[in-house]
Design an enzyme around this catalytic site. Structure first.
Site, PDB file in Angstrom:
ATOM      1  N   LYS A  71       0.843  -1.192   0.000  1.00 39.39           N
ATOM      2  CA  LYS A  71       0.000   0.000   0.000  1.00 39.39           C
ATOM      3  C   LYS A  71       0.884   1.250   0.000  1.00 39.39           C
ATOM      4  CE  LYS A  71      -3.468   2.179   3.063  1.00 39.39           C
ATOM      5  NZ  LYS A  71      -4.193   1.982   4.328  1.00 39.39           N
ATOM      6  N   SER A 148      -8.812   2.396   4.609  1.00 47.03           N
ATOM      7  CA  SER A 148      -8.052   3.037   3.548  1.00 47.03           C
ATOM      8  C   SER A 148      -7.215   2.082   2.705  1.00 47.03           C
ATOM      9  CB  SER A 148      -7.122   4.091   4.158  1.00 47.03           C
ATOM     10  OG  SER A 148      -6.178   3.498   5.050  1.00 47.03           O
ATOM     11  N   SER A 172      -8.715   0.328   8.895  1.00 44.38           N
ATOM     12  CA  SER A 172      -8.332   0.364   7.481  1.00 44.38           C
ATOM     13  C   SER A 172      -7.851  -0.953   6.905  1.00 44.38           C
ATOM     14  CB  SER A 172      -7.264   1.439   7.251  1.00 44.38           C
ATOM     15  OG  SER A 172      -7.836   2.717   7.349  1.00 44.38           O
TER      16      SER A 172
END
Length: 476
Positions: A71, A148, A172
């Site tokens: 990520k 996220s 997240s």
């Protein structure tokens, strides 16, 4: 290796074939590249171009040659630009070194092929940004994949990757796992290293790990990357046996607290999420566990106030450090409206506000720890809703001030942030489905340091209610 063969295998299955020489690393790499190229035009889950070749990795690690992605937030690799979902960083800032967890990913043999998208600076429960656009959920491309870590989750759910890095400061990992039908474990605070850049990201609430499709992958990855690094603030005891052993060991009878009332953000709960959680409770009872309706006594208003302080102060510091280092002025041309409002709020806080928030952290942590003396695990919905429409959580909405933005996010996910504040491990499992076929996540929260208990219980639930065969419409 055919695309169909690649899509059917989880990380553990691919690793086994690779280690036996039944398939070559080049074949697996080519299958992964083809899968990423096939789905990403519809998902928009990658940041920048995928890599032509995987980042350097160990040839003898437990997951040697298994495709992976990181990520675009917090964890970083030497020489790879990081954008963090914000125009503030332009085309990205090349990182001078690996983070500790990135080093462990490499050591595990994971073949990192790409960066995955994040909302701006990770402060959202969807993965949409002005900088990189919206990531689409492979179950329904009009819906959010959660956030996220939604870029990672979308690619794993679409079977373009068997696993991908994710991080979690308020849900997240677990929110996108729920929205995309994956296994999402947020480990205990300190189980994975945040270093060397951070000691306590987000006042200790930020934790790094991954999203996967199977419990055995979650267990094996945690075995490969957990542990202390010199200078880390926390030193947790190692598990008494490998986490992977818990997958087949079978869990002991547990005392389960069923808790379906959100305590954060003030939102209501979709009945389908409640029903999926209650169905999971009945499954647990059938497996020999004791389930009671119960929850810890908490001051929800104080919790939200303290959580807002933590998020906005961390955001303000991050924005100011980045802007100062780059010589860029934070403003509407470089940051989204809600980000600006939250950063401004954070800059206005006093030292006393942080200490007041820390007192709430302490009281909350101790209340939940006392609750775990009576109950081994807590069972909740992961989210208040199965997912949200794209555009619903618009971080560039100028009408929301800092508190309005916070409340808007957590009205969709009122169950996840508690374990960030307490440091407890929590796992989301895809145990429910809507009439549209969308997955519904159910969360299990364990005591601090209790990943072994969660993995054993999750494996029992996976055997009782298999989910790996469920494939989204947009899958390779």
């Amino acid at each position: 290796m055919t695309p169909e063969e690649y899509a059917e295998l989880d990380a553990t299955g691919l690793a086994a074939l690779l280690s036996k020489g039944e398939v070559g690393a080049d074949e697996v790499r080519d299958a992964a590249i083809a899968a990423l190229d096939a789905v990403n035009p519809r998902l928009n889950a990658l940041v920048g171009e995928r890599f032509d070749a995987p980042l350097e990795h160990a040839a003898d690690g437990p997951f040697a040659g298994v495709p992976f992605a990181i990520k675009d937030l917090i964890v970083h690799a030497e020489g790879v630009p990081q954008r963090a979902g914000t125009r503030l960083l332009g085309d990205g800032v090349p990182m001078p070194a690996d983070t500790h967890l990135m080093t462990r990913f490499r050591r595990a043999g994971l073949a990192t092929l790409a960066l995955t998208a994040t909302p701006e600076l990770g402060f959202n429960a969807t993965t949409e940004s002005v900088a990189t656009g919206a990531v689409h959920n492979p179950w329904d491309t009009t819906r959010s994949p959660g956030g996220s870590s939604g870029g990672s989750a979308a690619l794993v759910a679409a079977r373009a990757l068997p696993a991908a890095h994710a991080n979690d400061g308020g849900g997240s990992i677990r929110i996108p796992a729920a929205a995309c039908g994956l296994v999402g474990l947020k480990p205990s605070q300190g189980r994975t290293s945040p270093g060397p850049d951070y000691a306590d990201p987000l006042l200790g609430m930020g934790v790094e790990f991954a999203v996967t499709r199977t419990v055995r992958d979650t267990a094996g990855l945690l075995d490969a990357v957990h542990g202390y690094e010199p200078g880390d603030r926390y030193l947790l005891p190692d598990p008494v046996r490998p986490y992977a052993d818990e997958v087949t060991a079978g869990g002991r009878p547990l005392r389960v607290a069923l808790w379906t009332t959100p305590f954060s953000g003030g939102g209501s709960v979709d009945p389908r999420c409640t029903q999926a959680t209650e169905a999971a409770a009945r499954t647990l009872e059938g497996l020999g566990h004791t389930v009671e309706i119960a929850g810890p006594e908490l001051d929800a208003a104080a919790f939200d106030d303290a959580n807002l302080v933590a998020w906005t102060s961390f955001l303000a510091d991050g924005v100011d450090v980045l802007a100062g280092a780059l010589g860029v002025e934070p403003g509407p041309d470089t940051l989204e409206a809600a980000t600006l409002a939250c950063a401004e709020y954070g800059r206005g806080l006093r030292a006393g506000d942080l200490y007041a928030a820390d007192r709430v952290f302490n009281a909350t942590r101790r209340a939940v720890a006392a609750f775990h003396q009576r109950y081994d695990v807590i069972l909740t919905p992961t989210m208040n809703v199965p997912n949200t429409p794209l555009g619903y959580l618009d971080q560039d909405d100028p009408s929301r001030d800092a508190r309005g933005w916070y409340d808007h996010i957590f009205s969709t996910a009122g169950f996840t942030a508690l374990s960030n504040m307490t440091g407890n491990p929590a796992i989301s499992l895809p145990l429910g489905r809507t009439e549209e076929g969308w997955p519904i996540g159910v969360q299990v929260v364990g005591p601090y340091g209790g990943e072994s208990t969660l993995i054993a219980l999750a494996a029992d639930l996976e055997r009782a209610q298999p989910w790996a065969a469920h494939r989204p419409p947009l899958a390779t």
